[in-house]
Design a protein around this motif. Structure first.
Motif, short mmCIF file in Angstrom:
data_model
loop_
_atom_site.label_atom_id
_atom_site.label_comp_id
_atom_site.label_asym_id
_atom_site.label_seq_id
_atom_site.Cartn_x
_atom_site.Cartn_y
_atom_site.Cartn_z
N PHE A 6 20.59 34.37 0.42
CA PHE A 6 20.85 32.91 0.36
C PHE A 6 19.54 32.04 0.67
O PHE A 6 18.84 32.42 1.67
N VAL A 7 19.47 30.96 0.20
CA VAL A 7 18.37 30.08 0.28
C VAL A 7 18.91 28.81 0.94
O VAL A 7 19.92 28.23 0.21
N THR A 8 18.36 28.33 2.11
CA THR A 8 18.73 27.35 2.98
C THR A 8 18.29 26.12 2.19
O THR A 8 17.30 26.22 1.71
N PRO A 9 19.11 24.80 2.45
CA PRO A 9 18.35 23.68 2.06
C PRO A 9 16.91 23.46 2.57
O PRO A 9 16.08 22.89 1.98
N GLN A 10 16.52 24.06 3.53
CA GLN A 10 15.28 23.97 4.35
C GLN A 10 14.23 24.80 3.59
O GLN A 10 13.10 25.03 4.11
N GLY A 11 14.76 25.64 2.69
CA GLY A 11 13.95 26.77 2.08
C GLY A 11 13.96 28.21 2.74
O GLY A 11 12.99 29.13 2.34
#
Ligand code: FES
Length: 109
Positions: A6-11
């Motif tokens: 999973f890649v969070t919106p913060q990268g």
């Protein structure tokens, strides 16, 4: 066991080990990853919206018409958007990368 990143919106990249038969939404919740999933997989919201990495999109079974209808309501829809509660973990999805959108549209709020 297949692994999903999973890649969070913060990268931030978070790699987790999935169990066969669970959905990406269940996997995310079990792994303390921030996907809302307001309707808990009933295809009645779009808050489990995830954006599948372009290279991985074709590895997934096609979305159902009901999923596509619900996706149309998702905020920030992309060509590789899916609903996390409709993606079931199989051996084939090993290495899948999914991005979490920055915002979701919660119609149930
Ligand atoms: Fe509501 Fe996926 S959790 S549609």
């Amino acid at each position: 066991m297949p692994k999903v990143t999973f890649v969070t919106p913060q990268g931030k990249h978070i790699e987790v080990v999935a169990q066969l038969g669970e959905t990406l939404l269940e996997l995310a919740h079990r792994s303390n990853i921030d996907i809302e999933g307001a309707c808990e997989g009933c295809l009645a919201c779009s808050t489990c919206h995830v954006i599948v990495a372009a290279d991985d999109y074709d590895r997934l079974p096609e979305p159902s018409e009901d999923e596509e209808d619900m996706l149309d309501l998702a905020f920030g829809l992309t060509p590789t958007s899916r609903l996390g509660c409709q993606i079931v973990v199989t051996e084939e999805i090993d290495g899948l990368v999914v991005n979490l959108p920055t915002e979701v549209h919660n119609m149930m709020a």
